[in-house]
Design an enzyme around this catalytic site. Structure first.
Site, PDB file in Angstrom:
ATOM      1  CB  SER A  51      -3.430   1.151   3.324  1.00 23.24           C
ATOM      2  OG  SER A  51      -3.431   2.553   3.430  1.00 23.24           O
TER       3      SER A  51
ATOM      4  CE  LYS B 291       0.744   3.156   3.270  1.00 25.17           C
ATOM      5  NZ  LYS B 291      -0.214   2.063   3.023  1.00 25.17           N
TER       6      LYS B 291
END
Length: 632
Positions: free
Chosen positions: A535, A578
């Site tokens: 990611s 996140k």
């Protein structure tokens, strides 16, 4: 004749000699009889000993008026006749009881048969507990014990509604997946209480032997049923709630694949006839409600994962932690440490400081420990003050008052009669006095826009975190230097980022031989912490592009997404954690893959409020949003 000869001896010496000889003969006869009895006793067979002892016990019981004793076999036959179970179970029991009668003389074989018979008799073949299908009661209990977790509660209530309409429906197999300390195990307890089911917890962490699930053959020494059958035997009902805890920590070795043995257990089409190696007869597990817990799905095999319904238990926000601490953790720790709410007050500001500066986790386990630490320190302070006060009181009463007995008496009376003076109040200003210096600092955005420095977002088992990626370009021979304890996947992302930037020279305006004459160094700070995952792809590409083109990156932007070689932005996971980390760090704009748009819509407004979430599908869009426009 011997007696007459003794009487006829008129001389005392003659009489003594004859008497001594007669006594010596008698002593020899007695000694011979004793030796003979000892030899006979050693040659008596063990079965005859047991028989004699049983007959003696029977005789003693008859003398005591307790009536004739029943053999164990007769007791087992009576229990078997009263047992409500399928015919094949009774047939197996009858056969085993006959075998038990024949091997009564052999302790080892009779012990094996005895254990097997008692296990089959104790299993709840047709014993069921009645479930409570009150939706209001279940919702009340779930809300009482847990703050948030709306999806989990909704799924449990859906199951209750279905079971209320269809008693014969298949019981679901739920797997709660989430970081440690988020309340997965306690959810199962609350569900069991709401349904009024018996609760059985089976810990699978570190289990490597297949026999722990399926049991051992009864012919082995120390054989026992598997944990599932033991759980049924313990709870006494055929429809309990079984918690398979830490199912992702199941091991595998030469003794078999434990996760493969759980496949049959968690398959609603097969567990009607689950055969344990110890019992060797089918046991119906279809009425059991299974709830599994796991920290992540990576350690679970795909066939096993396919049999379970996954429910994610995500990280808690700071506001959720505050409510949990105030409504659940603080009252629990006060009671555990012998305090009352009047004796210790912790303000909301202190709890927020505790959450932000002394804990860094997805759940609330460490938070509970820190609250317990506060309670213990305050309790120690109270006891020391009270001891000093009682000691002075005892000195005034009597010169003997410092003896141990009177001191304890006065102490206990003072505890019951006099309240604490000046109970402490813990605030964000004096919390360091109790817990010491702050352990963690908030991740903050950069003070200025920098070239080659980009803030990414990462997911960890302890929740979300921000990740700064730095790139430096220097004269060299075209080497790529990677530091920061990166994993293989992250190293590949760095190479993809370099390849992408090299493929767009018209945007970077770099010379043709730029990459052959310069070294590129990519570093991810906190080098002691291992980092891996795809990611960070677009973050690395933005950092490299910024360093090569010498264009600063906006300090208020963070991003997450996997990058393809052609510049496509691909979706990622752990988005809630996140975004939460980005908000905590003070980020204003977050770049998220377009394919994760549906995930953002499911995240609560409490997290997304104040964040500008921009969806991107190509690397050009990322650069447009991240790079400072005045220089672009």
């Amino acid at each position: 004749k011997e007696r007459q000869s003794v009487l006829e001896a008129t001389n005392i010496i003659d009489r003594f000699e004859k008497l001594s000889c007669a006594l010596a003969d008698e002593i020899e006869i007695i000694r011979f009889k004793k030796e003979l009895n000892n030899k006979v006793k050693t040659r008596v067979d063990k079965n005859q000993k047991d028989y004699i002892m049983r007959e003696q016990i029977k005789a003693m019981r008859e003398e005591l008026g307790e009536g004739p004793s029943e053999d164990d076999a007769e007791v087992y036959i009576k229990k078997m006749n009263n047992l409500v179970a399928p015919d094949y179970v009774k047939e197996r029991l009858e056969k085993e009881i006959k075998r038990f009668k024949s091997v009564m003389g052999s302790p080892s074989e009779s012990a094996v048969s005895r254990g097997y018979i008692e296990t089959l008799l104790d299993l709840p073949w047709d014993k069921r507990s009645k479930d409570n299908n009150s939706l209001k009661r279940a919702e009340k209990i779930l809300n009482r014990d847990h703050y948030g977790l709306e999806k989990v509660k909704e799924r449990i209530l859906e199951f209750l509604a279905v079971s209320f309409l269809n008693d014969e429906g298949q019981t679901p197999i739920i797997c709660l997946v989430g970081p440690p300390g988020t309340g997965k195990t306690s959810i199962a307890k609350s569900v069991a209480e709401a349904l009024e089911k018996e609760y059985v917890r089976i810990s699978l962490g570190g289990v490597r032997d297949e026999a722990e699930i399926r049991g051992h053959r009864k012919t082995y020494i120390g054989a026992m049923p598997g944990r599932l059958v033991q759980g049924l035997k313990k709870c006494g009902t055929s429809n309990p709630l079984m918690l398979l805890d830490e199912i992702d920590k199941v091991g595998q070795d030469y003794k078999g694949d434990t996760s493969a043995s759980i496949l049959e257990v968690l398959d609603s089409e097969q567990n009607k006839n689950f055969v344990d190696h110890y019992g060797e007869i089918p046991v119906d597990l279809s009425d059991v409600m299974f709830i599994c817990t796991a920290n992540s799905t990576q350690g679970i095999s795909k066939p096993l994962l396919d049999r379970m319904e996954l429910i994610e238990v995500n990280s808690y926000t700071a506001n959720e932690k505050l409510h949990i601490a105030k409504e659940h953790l603080l009252p629990k720790q006060l009671e555990k440490n012998g305090l009352t709410p009047k004796e210790l007050e912790i303000t909301k500001g202190a709890l927020r400081e505790l959450i932000n500066s002394y804990t860094r986790e997805a759940g609330v386990r460490l938070l509970e420990r820190k609250i317990g630490e506060l309670c213990r320190k305050v309790a120690k302070q109270y006891v020391e003050e009270r001891k000093e006060k009682v000691f002075k009181l005892c000195e005034r009463v009597s010169k003997y008052s410092n003896s141990e007995g009177e001191y304890t008496l006065a102490y206990s009376k003072d505890k019951e009669s006099e309240p604490f003076e000046n109970p402490p109040k813990i605030t964000e200003k004096n919390i360091e006095k109790y817990l010491g210096k702050k352990k963690y600092r908030k991740d903050k955005i950069n003070e200025i826009d920098e070239v080659g420095t980009v803030r990414g977002l990462a997911w960890t088992e302890a929740g979300g975190d921000t990740l700064t990626i730095e790139t430096a370009v220097m004269p060299g021979k075209g080497e790529l230097i990677l530091t920061g304890n990166l994993g293989d996947v992250m190293k590949e992302s760095a190479r993809i980022a370099i390849s992408y930037v090299r493929s767009v020279p018209e945007q970077t305006k770099a010379e043709d031989d730029f990459f052959s004459k310069h070294d590129i160094h990519i570093h991810v700070p906190e080098g002691a912490v291992p980092k891996d995952g795809p990611s960070a792809g677009i973050t690395m590409a933005t950092s490299v592009f910024s360093a090569v083109a010498k264009i600063p990156v906006s300090k208020t932007v963070a991003m997450t997404g996997e990058l393809s070689l052609r510049g496509h932005v691909m979706p990622i996971g752990g988005l809630k954690e996140k975004l939460l980390a980005a908000k905590t760090a003070g980020v204003k704009k977050v770049l998220v893959p377009l394919e994760n748009k549906s995930d953002v819509s499911e995240i609560s407004e409490e997290i997304t409020k104040g964040l500008e979430i921009v969806f991107v599908s190509m690397m050009d869009e990322v650069l447009k949003e991240a790079l400072v426009k005045s220089k672009r």
